[in-house]
Design a protein around this motif. Structure first.
Motif, PDB file in Angstrom:
ATOM      1  N   UNK A   1       0.835  -1.210   0.000  1.00 45.66           N
ATOM      2  CA  UNK A   1       0.000   0.000   0.000  1.00 45.66           C
ATOM      3  C   UNK A   1       0.867   1.256   0.000  1.00 45.66           C
ATOM      4  N   UNK A   2       1.912   1.260   0.811  1.00 47.39           N
ATOM      5  CA  UNK A   2       2.797   2.419   0.876  1.00 47.39           C
ATOM      6  C   UNK A   2       3.487   2.658  -0.466  1.00 47.39           C
ATOM      7  N   UNK A   3       3.992   1.580  -1.081  1.00 49.97           N
ATOM      8  CA  UNK A   3       4.669   1.710  -2.372  1.00 49.97           C
ATOM      9  C   UNK A   3       3.686   2.137  -3.460  1.00 49.97           C
ATOM     10  N   UNK A   4       2.453   1.646  -3.376  1.00 53.70           N
ATOM     11  CA  UNK A   4       1.432   2.016  -4.354  1.00 53.70           C
ATOM     12  C   UNK A   4       1.254   3.531  -4.396  1.00 53.70           C
ATOM     13  N   UNK A   5       1.094   4.147  -3.244  1.00 57.51           N
ATOM     14  CA  UNK A   5       0.862   5.590  -3.201  1.00 57.51           C
ATOM     15  C   UNK A   5       2.138   6.388  -3.461  1.00 57.51           C
ATOM     16  N   UNK A   6       3.282   5.826  -3.109  1.00 60.89           N
ATOM     17  CA  UNK A   6       4.533   6.566  -3.255  1.00 60.89           C
ATOM     18  C   UNK A   6       5.116   6.484  -4.658  1.00 60.89           C
ATOM     19  N   UNK A   7       4.902   5.361  -5.350  1.00 61.61           N
ATOM     20  CA  UNK A   7       5.645   5.131  -6.586  1.00 61.61           C
ATOM     21  C   UNK A   7       4.784   4.932  -7.827  1.00 61.61           C
ATOM     22  N   UNK A   8       3.543   4.531  -7.669  1.00 58.30           N
ATOM     23  CA  UNK A   8       2.777   4.123  -8.856  1.00 58.30           C
ATOM     24  C   UNK A   8       1.497   4.917  -9.053  1.00 58.30           C
ATOM     25  N   UNK A   9       1.412   6.090  -8.438  1.00 54.84           N
ATOM     26  CA  UNK A   9       0.186   6.864  -8.543  1.00 54.84           C
ATOM     27  C   UNK A   9      -0.193   7.207  -9.976  1.00 54.84           C
ATOM     28  N   UNK A  10       0.792   7.658 -10.759  1.00 50.11           N
ATOM     29  CA  UNK A  10       0.506   8.046 -12.148  1.00 50.11           C
ATOM     30  C   UNK A  10       0.032   6.854 -12.972  1.00 50.11           C
ATOM     31  N   UNK A  11       0.709   5.706 -12.794  1.00 47.34           N
ATOM     32  CA  UNK A  11       0.333   4.504 -13.536  1.00 47.34           C
ATOM     33  C   UNK A  11      -1.043   4.009 -13.113  1.00 47.34           C
ATOM     34  N   UNK A  12      -1.312   4.062 -11.804  1.00 46.84           N
ATOM     35  CA  UNK A  12      -2.607   3.613 -11.296  1.00 46.84           C
ATOM     36  C   UNK A  12      -3.741   4.462 -11.842  1.00 46.84           C
ATOM     37  N   UNK A  13      -3.517   5.773 -11.924  1.00 47.24           N
ATOM     38  CA  UNK A  13      -4.534   6.666 -12.491  1.00 47.24           C
ATOM     39  C   UNK A  13      -4.709   6.380 -13.973  1.00 47.24           C
ATOM     40  N   UNK A  14      -3.621   6.143 -14.663  1.00 49.85           N
ATOM     41  CA  UNK A  14      -3.670   5.862 -16.109  1.00 49.85           C
ATOM     42  C   UNK A  14      -4.549   4.645 -16.398  1.00 49.85           C
ATOM     43  N   UNK A  15      -4.456   3.618 -15.540  1.00 50.90           N
ATOM     44  CA  UNK A  15      -5.198   2.383 -15.770  1.00 50.90           C
ATOM     45  C   UNK A  15      -6.473   2.275 -14.938  1.00 50.90           C
ATOM     46  N   UNK A  16      -6.668   3.201 -14.006  1.00 51.24           N
ATOM     47  CA  UNK A  16      -7.852   3.140 -13.163  1.00 51.24           C
ATOM     48  C   UNK A  16      -7.830   1.976 -12.185  1.00 51.24           C
ATOM     49  N   UNK A  17      -6.654   1.712 -11.586  1.00 48.35           N
ATOM     50  CA  UNK A  17      -6.481   0.581 -10.687  1.00 48.35           C
ATOM     51  C   UNK A  17      -6.279   1.093  -9.265  1.00 48.35           C
ATOM     52  N   UNK A  18      -7.073   0.585  -8.331  1.00 50.70           N
ATOM     53  CA  UNK A  18      -6.966   0.983  -6.929  1.00 50.70           C
ATOM     54  C   UNK A  18      -6.002   0.058  -6.198  1.00 50.70           C
ATOM     55  N   UNK A  19      -5.612   0.474  -4.996  1.00 54.61           N
ATOM     56  CA  UNK A  19      -4.727  -0.377  -4.201  1.00 54.61           C
ATOM     57  C   UNK A  19      -5.436  -1.672  -3.816  1.00 54.61           C
ATOM     58  N   UNK A  20      -6.758  -1.620  -3.631  1.00 52.67           N
ATOM     59  CA  UNK A  20      -7.514  -2.841  -3.343  1.00 52.67           C
ATOM     60  C   UNK A  20      -7.462  -3.805  -4.525  1.00 52.67           C
ATOM     61  N   UNK A  21      -7.485  -3.268  -5.757  1.00 53.24           N
ATOM     62  CA  UNK A  21      -7.366  -4.108  -6.949  1.00 53.24           C
ATOM     63  C   UNK A  21      -6.016  -4.824  -6.973  1.00 53.24           C
TER      64      UNK A  21
END
Length: 248
Positions: free
Chosen positions: A43-63
């Motif tokens: 979860x920490x790495x998701x918010x710190x490192x992959x925010x742009x990619x997650x927004x691009x694909x519409x993927x949440x940390x729960x996903x």
């Protein structure tokens, strides 16, 4: 865009996005759960490192957590490696959900290198054709299950609206399973647990299936050589035997 070398194994921490700026086996429920300390790191790495990619694909940390649990990260050695490969985990979660942009990005980055790898072992035409079949097989094995369920849900909705029983429609019949070359295990991104970079995981499966193909070709070639050898040796032997038994 310059694509990094496909199999540069010296870059142990390399990920798919270094060269791209845009960038289930049934188990008991508790066996799939990721250790809380590892989940917290993800979860920490998701918010710190992959925010742009997650927004691009519409993927949440729960996903992402759901994908890694389904892939079996909780029962793998050193599951904390998934924290280092968080972008790979985000991308894989998008791929298994059929996000079109994630598939386009994957092939944009990896397809040229995969084409070269196959062409180096086969001739150019056969190599590229083999690599293209790999992508088709990857997509079908990853998304076929979800596509089938979605189609069945649509069929059920239509039948319900029309008041038709399941047994009365062709859609209720079992669909034809996927057919793949004998000896080749289907690559399935639902089993990717991000314990290593995605591009290495895919390359291993591509080259593994390529070795099977080369082994099959070599075996066929050996059989042809044996048949040819039998033909060239047996006929003179028969002729010699005939010459010895002819009346003088």
């Amino acid at each position: 865009m310059k694509v990094n070398s496909l199999m540069n194994s010296t870059d142990a921490t390399g990920t798919l996005w270094e060269s791209h700026s845009l960038c289930a086996i049934a188990e008991r429920p508790h066996a799939r759960v990721i250790d809380e300390s590892v989940a917290a790191g993800i979860r920490s790495a998701y918010f710190a490192e992959s925010g742009e990619l997650a927004v691009r694909y519409g993927i949440s940390v729960a996903d992402v957590i759901e994908h890694l649990e389904t892939a079996g990260l909780g029962r793998m050695p050193r599951p904390e490696r998934a924290i280092e490969n968080i972008k790979c985990a985000v991308h894989a979660a998008a791929l298994t959900r059929g996000v079109a942009q994630s598939w386009a990005d994957l092939q944009t980055v990896l397809a040229p290198g995969f084409d070269r790898a196959c062409a180096a072992r086969l001739d150019a035409m056969r190599g590229i054709a083999f690599a293209r079949r790999f992508w088709i097989d990857l997509r079908m094995s990853t998304l076929h299950h979800e596509d089938r369920l979605a189609a069945e849900r649509r069929d059920a909705a239509r039948r319900g609206a029309a008041g038709i029983l399941d047994a009365d429609t062709p859609g209720s019949r079992s669909r034809t399973p996927l057919r793949r070359p004998r000896g080749v295990r289907a690559p399935d991104l639902r089993t990717f647990a991000a314990t290593r970079p995605l591009r290495y995981w895919l390359a291993e499966r591509l080259l593994g299936s390529l070795e099977v193909e080369l082994g099959r070709a070599a075996s066929a070639s050996e059989r042809l050589d044996t048949v040819e050898e039998v033909r060239t040796l047996r006929i003179p032997a028969q002729m010699a035997a005939g010459a010895e038994t002819r009346p003088g």
